[in-house]
Design an enzyme around this catalytic site. Sequence first.
Site, PDB file in Angstrom:
ATOM      1  N   VAL A  14       0.835  -1.215   0.000  1.00 54.64           N
ATOM      2  CA  VAL A  14       0.000   0.000   0.000  1.00 54.64           C
ATOM      3  C   VAL A  14       0.864   1.257   0.000  1.00 54.64           C
ATOM      4  O   VAL A  14       0.565   2.238  -0.691  1.00 54.64           O
ATOM      5  CB  VAL A  14      -0.973  -0.006   1.207  1.00 54.64           C
ATOM      6  CG1 VAL A  14      -1.839   1.242   1.210  1.00 54.64           C
ATOM      7  CG2 VAL A  14      -1.846  -1.259   1.186  1.00 54.64           C
ATOM      8  N   GLU A 188      -3.205 -10.531   4.403  1.00 48.66           N
ATOM      9  CA  GLU A 188      -2.547  -9.932   5.567  1.00 48.66           C
ATOM     10  C   GLU A 188      -1.221 -10.640   5.827  1.00 48.66           C
ATOM     11  O   GLU A 188      -1.010 -11.768   5.370  1.00 48.66           O
ATOM     12  CB  GLU A 188      -3.434 -10.101   6.801  1.00 48.66           C
ATOM     13  CG  GLU A 188      -4.738  -9.349   6.730  1.00 48.66           C
ATOM     14  CD  GLU A 188      -4.529  -7.860   6.504  1.00 48.66           C
ATOM     15  OE1 GLU A 188      -3.921  -7.202   7.346  1.00 48.66           O
ATOM     16  OE2 GLU A 188      -4.954  -7.357   5.456  1.00 48.66           O
ATOM     17  N   ASP A 199      -9.790 -10.097  10.041  1.00 47.35           N
ATOM     18  CA  ASP A 199      -9.663  -8.863   9.254  1.00 47.35           C
ATOM     19  C   ASP A 199     -11.051  -8.285   8.951  1.00 47.35           C
ATOM     20  O   ASP A 199     -11.281  -7.078   9.097  1.00 47.35           O
ATOM     21  CB  ASP A 199      -8.909  -9.194   7.947  1.00 47.35           C
ATOM     22  CG  ASP A 199      -8.827  -8.011   7.020  1.00 47.35           C
ATOM     23  OD1 ASP A 199      -8.007  -7.112   7.289  1.00 47.35           O
ATOM     24  OD2 ASP A 199      -9.579  -7.977   6.025  1.00 47.35           O
ATOM     25  N   LYS A 203     -12.914  -4.621  10.172  1.00 48.64           N
ATOM     26  CA  LYS A 203     -13.586  -3.664   9.276  1.00 48.64           C
ATOM     27  C   LYS A 203     -15.050  -3.486   9.667  1.00 48.64           C
ATOM     28  O   LYS A 203     -15.579  -2.368   9.648  1.00 48.64           O
ATOM     29  CB  LYS A 203     -13.468  -4.151   7.832  1.00 48.64           C
ATOM     30  CG  LYS A 203     -12.023  -4.174   7.331  1.00 48.64           C
ATOM     31  CD  LYS A 203     -11.886  -4.969   6.055  1.00 48.64           C
ATOM     32  CE  LYS A 203     -10.459  -5.010   5.547  1.00 48.64           C
ATOM     33  NZ  LYS A 203     -10.250  -5.996   4.491  1.00 48.64           N
TER      34      LYS A 203
HETATM   35  N1  HSE Z   1      -6.132  -8.671   3.567  1.00 46.07           N
HETATM   36  C1  HSE Z   1      -7.104  -7.686   3.247  1.00 46.07           C
HETATM   37  C2  HSE Z   1      -8.097  -8.286   2.272  1.00 46.07           C
HETATM   38  C3  HSE Z   1      -6.440  -6.488   2.644  1.00 46.07           C
HETATM   39  O1  HSE Z   1      -7.804  -9.325   1.688  1.00 46.07           O
HETATM   40  O2  HSE Z   1      -9.179  -7.746   2.110  1.00 46.07           O
HETATM   41  C4  HSE Z   1      -7.321  -5.295   2.557  1.00 46.07           C
HETATM   42  O3  HSE Z   1      -7.757  -4.862   3.802  1.00 46.07           O
END
Ligand code: HSE
Length: 438
Positions: A14, A188, A199, A203
């Site tokens: 990123v 990740e 993850d 979010k």
């Molecule tokens: N590992 C995360 C995904 C990256 O695959 O969505 C983006 O947040």
Amino acid sequence: MKPVRVGICGLGTVGGGTFNVLTRNADDIARRAGRPIVIEQVAMRRDNPDCDTTGVKTTNDVFEVAHNPDIDVLVELIGGYDVARELVLTAIENGKHVVTANKALIAVHGNEIFHAAHEKGVIVAFEAAVAGGIPVIKSLREGLGANRIQWLAGIINGTGNYILTHMRDEGRAFEDVLAEAQALGYAEADPTFDIEGIDAAHKLTILASIAYGVPLQFEKAYTEGISRITSEDIEQADNLGYTIKHLGISKRTDAGFELRVHPTLIPKERLLANVHGVKNAIAVMGDAVGPTLYYGAGAGAEPTASAVVADLLDVARDITTAHRYRVPYLAFSGITDVENNLPMLPMEDIVTAYYLRLLAVDRPGVLARVATILSEQGISIEAIIQKEATEGELVPIILLTHRTREKNMNDAIRQLESLADVAGPLTRIRVESLDEQE
Ligand code: HSE
């Protein structure tokens, strides 16, 4: 106009994307921001072969950026919890604005970070933390500001969706597709975060806070991964008219908020069922606007950089605005205590429909016993499929139920698994109609 001076911490996937987008589109970005946004310093552990950093000040110490008096905005792209937290708090302490793509950091330490930022009057922006390049935070926080949000549901992990899509379409093995997602920079650092739903729960925690105006409560999120989904489940779901997706779901109920990540059967005709590969999509239901959908690349260098740079634009525009006039970090002002809000519901209290697959001995009375257990828990059956078995073999029974409380389903599953005619643990996948009327 005086430029906004940026320090990028982390030049990985990123960070590299952000460096390149800021450099390549510098003229347009300056016209949009009303002033140039320049990269003053980059902190990196190793060179990124995709970035030409010639002429840019570099360091291998991220804290140098947090203390550098020539930096206006620190861009945190190192990931992780502890060092990132210390870095961001140091930058805030030194009066710097912060842009981050770090969902783990915001979901777990966001309440503390926003408090510190508020005290100092600086901005902490985190659009890239949720759903890569999709501007869903901005949409929820600003575009839907008139609405009482009723529910949201989304595919918010690109790696997991990439794996499910390629396993289904190409019949490839789980590990093989995961390795590909890692090579593409989607996964990740610890890919169990993707596969086990952590993850996505980070979010979802952020989205729910912004949707309902409640503090971040990652520890209340229920998470279940995709590793136990079999090709038979995918096929049976298909026969019943459903697709299996790994969803983050949050609903407002009279008793509190649901916050859960798990594999989910959704009707094939829903737009979310047709979101494939690394793409993410989030459906949001507002009382005034009705159903809305946000779709795009959920991971990857430049899609995520797109969100980072959009945040930098916001910072550049807001930099001279008194912070009491700015859009609040989590959309609502004064979100501080958990006690004065509706609770995040424990998983046992959520209400949903279920897909069950169990293996049973093929003899008279078995189905009746299964039906009795469900009926005693007040669970009504919508469909049953019993596949043929050759004599002496175990036979798969697939059940689709109407909506019921998770606690009743847990009790029923315990009883079903203890039946002498039922072999091994059964498979339970939750079903959501995502009906626009819900
Ligand atoms: N590992 C995360 C995904 C990256 O695959 O969505 C983006 O947040």
